[in-house]
Design an enzyme around this catalytic site. Structure first.
Site, PDB file in Angstrom:
ATOM      1  CB  THR A 201      -0.863  -0.011   1.218  1.00 22.66           C
ATOM      2  OG1 THR A 201      -1.569  -1.322   1.401  1.00 22.66           O
ATOM      3  CG2 THR A 201      -1.962   1.276   0.995  1.00 22.66           C
ATOM      4  CB  THR A 212       0.463   3.921  -7.917  1.00 23.63           C
ATOM      5  OG1 THR A 212       1.141   3.061  -6.554  1.00 23.63           O
ATOM      6  CG2 THR A 212      -0.571   4.863  -7.495  1.00 23.63           C
ATOM      7  N   PRO A 287       2.982  -3.734  -6.561  1.00 19.77           N
ATOM      8  CG  PRO A 287       1.498  -5.290  -7.276  1.00 19.77           C
ATOM      9  CD  PRO A 287       2.807  -5.250  -6.691  1.00 19.77           C
ATOM     10  CD  GLU A 288       3.739   0.695  -2.816  1.00 19.17           C
ATOM     11  OE1 GLU A 288       3.136   1.059  -1.950  1.00 19.17           O
ATOM     12  OE2 GLU A 288       5.238   0.594  -2.514  1.00 19.17           O
ATOM     13  CB  THR A 289      -3.795  -0.417  -3.058  1.00 22.91           C
ATOM     14  OG1 THR A 289      -3.581  -0.902  -1.712  1.00 22.91           O
ATOM     15  CG2 THR A 289      -3.844  -1.914  -3.969  1.00 22.91           C
TER      16      THR A 289
END
Length: 583
Positions: A201, A212, A287-289
């Site tokens: 995250t 992102t 992945p970076e929420t």
């Protein structure tokens, strides 16, 4: 009645009910994440329910709990060598490296169950094997709370960033201080994944995007793989996420306080997950929420991205295999390697961005101006994206490194990475290149358990050196050659030298008493007029030096046979020509 009796009989014999695989996330209010124990219990149930699933322990972590790998292989083959021989791709998914960022934990449980139960999805696994680390940072997952992710929307409770030793595991890949990282290296070198995902995250600016993405920095990746990543793989992922109403943007590594001035690609050194995996020609993703989006949206977007990752890897399985084989061969024969990089600000592209207007108002705390994002003022625009880096430090690869056996911490880390090494069978003198550390900077504060060096500069001397029976010879004609260069070249950003494993060479062990050395120094200068000339020149150029008698004696001392040759001498030798050694 018959169905009920049959079900009861099956349950009585211990055969699991495949319909009873709801996750803690689903059983709750979708703002809850599985604890470590709940996740492992659920995977045990999945393992028992499906012959295509196998959960394997890979060693203890710093928490004293086992790190597990869950493998999903639809032909029930769980041997990594056999899988590679069948030309299947391996996708390694890692969750919970930062357990306060837990959506990957829950999304992956949903994903695996759905792919096993849905025939159309399951078909995509004909040529892809999934390997999943359910929870990597177990110590952090056990340290559960509701407050340390101060700026994050849910879930109700979660784990902590630091592991049981308070290490950030996403800074520990190359230095390998944690047992977690030691177990990861065993997994990674066993399974040699083609593609790697490490679910996170983000922190930072507010914007409309839920997801992102950091992809392996393409300039660092082998050009063969970089071309595929940039030209085919990333466009597929971005297009798929857009269709699923989760339009992505690269990770918001902003130039200024807000995104409008543009963003910079993430240059990951090997302390980070994808920086490490790039050393072995694995295409990596982080992945970076977005932290301010509801937890269920973050879980859904992570699920969707993994779905598109599987479909892309399945579609391109043969191509990825061929490109990666080519990249491995190219890396094996590569002569020079880049050790440090800088951003090329002349190269810029425009990318679509969905933001919120950044505004300012007086702070209710300080009374001073503060930033806020107005969600009532969304906008769509194109922003600058700088994602080109150029090498600033390069090195010629040696034929071999010779590592004295005394440096046990380094040898142990090479063994963990399954580096091929041979030992000298007798004491021997070898003429090779030796570095002397000429300059470096050291962090004034501890960073991840170390006082990290940077800006390291070396002076190279070709000289004969005595090595002992049992010292290690590490030839570079092996798959780990790029890892070896980044670990053993002191100038590399995350070298073992910069992580302090060689700090004892930086301290002198012998010195002189001025009143005794005065007479000896005078005698040395009489016999060495060139040294006398150098001393006088130095005094002319440096007024402080000219007034400092001790400094002048030290100058003579350092240029005499009395000065210890091992001070600042980097012990790892570089053999630049192949010579016969007693191996």
């Amino acid at each position: 009645m018959l169905t009920t009796l049959l079900l009861a009989a099956l349950l009585a014999t211990g055969t699991p009910d495949k319909t009873d695989l709801k996750t803690p996330y689903e059983k709750g209010n979708k703002n809850q994440t599985a604890t470590y124990d709940e996740a492992i219990d659920w995977y045990r149930k999945l393992d028992a329910a499906y012959d295509e699933v196998k959960m394997v322990p890979y060693g203890y972590t710093d928490s004293g709990r086992l790190l597990h790998l869950v493998i999903v292989s639809t032909d029930k083959d769980f041997d990594p060598k056999s899988i590679k021989q069948k030309d299947k791709r391996v996708l390694l998914i890692q969750n919970g490296i930062h357990p306060g960022e837990p959506e990957g934990i829950d999304a992956t449980m949903l994903l695996l169950r759905d792919y096993l139960q849905d025939k159309s999805k399951r078909k995509q696994l004909d040529n892809v094997v999934l390997a999943v680390i359910p929870v990597y940072n177990i110590g952090g997952a056990l340290n559960r709370n509701s407050h340390t992710r101060t700026n994050q929307e849910g879930p109700e409770s979660y784990g902590f960033r630091g592991n049981a030793r308070n290490l950030d595991l996403n800074r520990d890949y190359l230095k390998t201080d944690s047992k977690n990282a030691q177990a990861f290296h065993l997994i990674y070198r066993d399974w040699d994944p083609d593609v790697f995902m490490d679910n996170h995250t983000s922190n930072g600016a507010d914007y409309q995007h839920v997801m992102t993405l950091i992809a392996t920095q393409h300039n660092k990746l082998n050009p063969t793989l970089a071309g595929y990543l940039q030209g085919k793989m990333l466009p597929s992922l971005y297009e798929g996420m857009k269709k699923d109403k989760f339009p992505m943007v690269p990770y918001m590594n902003t130039i200024g306080e807000t995104p409008e001035k543009g963003i910079i690609g993430f240059m990951e050194s090997p302390r980070y997950a994808t920086g490490y995996t790039a050393l072995y020609n694995t295409i990596g993703f982080v992945p970076e929420t977005h932290m301010l989006k509801p937890f269920d949206q973050r879980v859904q977007s992570t699920y969707k991205l993994m779905e598109h990752m599987i479909s892309t890897v399945s579609r391109d399985a043969k191509e990825i295999g061929q490109l990666r084989a080519k990249a491995k061969q190219e890396t094996l024969t590569q002569k020079t390697f880049a050790l440090d990089w800088q951003l090329d600000t002349t190269k810029v592209e425009k990318i679509p961005f969905l933001g919120y207007a950044a505004k300012y108002k007086p702070s209710e705390v300080s009374g001073l101006e503060r930033l806020y994002y107005d969600r009532k003022a969304p906008y769509a625009t194109n922003i600058n994206y700088y994602n080109t880096f150029t090498p600033t430090v390069t090195v010629e690869k040696p034929v071999a490194y010779i590592v004295p056996q005394a440096w046990r911490e380094v040898i142990d880390r090479l063994k963990l990475n399954k580096v091929e090494m041979r030992q000298l069978k007798r004491d021997t003198t070898i003429t090779l290149d030796t570095y002397y550390i000429s300059d470096y900077k050291t962090s004034p504060r501890a960073y991840e358990g170390h006082y990290l060096h940077s800006g390291t500069k070396v002076e190279t001397r070709t000289m004969p050196r005595q090595f002992l029976k049992g010292d290690y010879v590490v030839y570079l004609n092996q798959e780990a050659n790029r890892f070896l260069v980044e670990a053993l070249e002191p100038q590399a950003v995350d070298s073992y030298f910069n992580w302090n494993f060689f700090d004892s060479i930086l301290m002198q062990k012998e010195y002189f008493s001025s009143y005794v050395f005065e007479d000896l120094a005078a005698e040395i200068l009489k016999k060495n007029p060139d040294l006398r000339k150098q001393l006088e020149e130095r005094k002319k150029q440096d007024a402080e030096f000219a007034k400092n008698a001790r400094a002048q004696l030290d100058f003579v001392y350092r240029n005499s046979p009395h000065y210890e040759p091992t001070h600042n001498m980097y012990p790892v030798g570089r053999l630049m020509q192949d010579v016969k050694l007693p191996l």
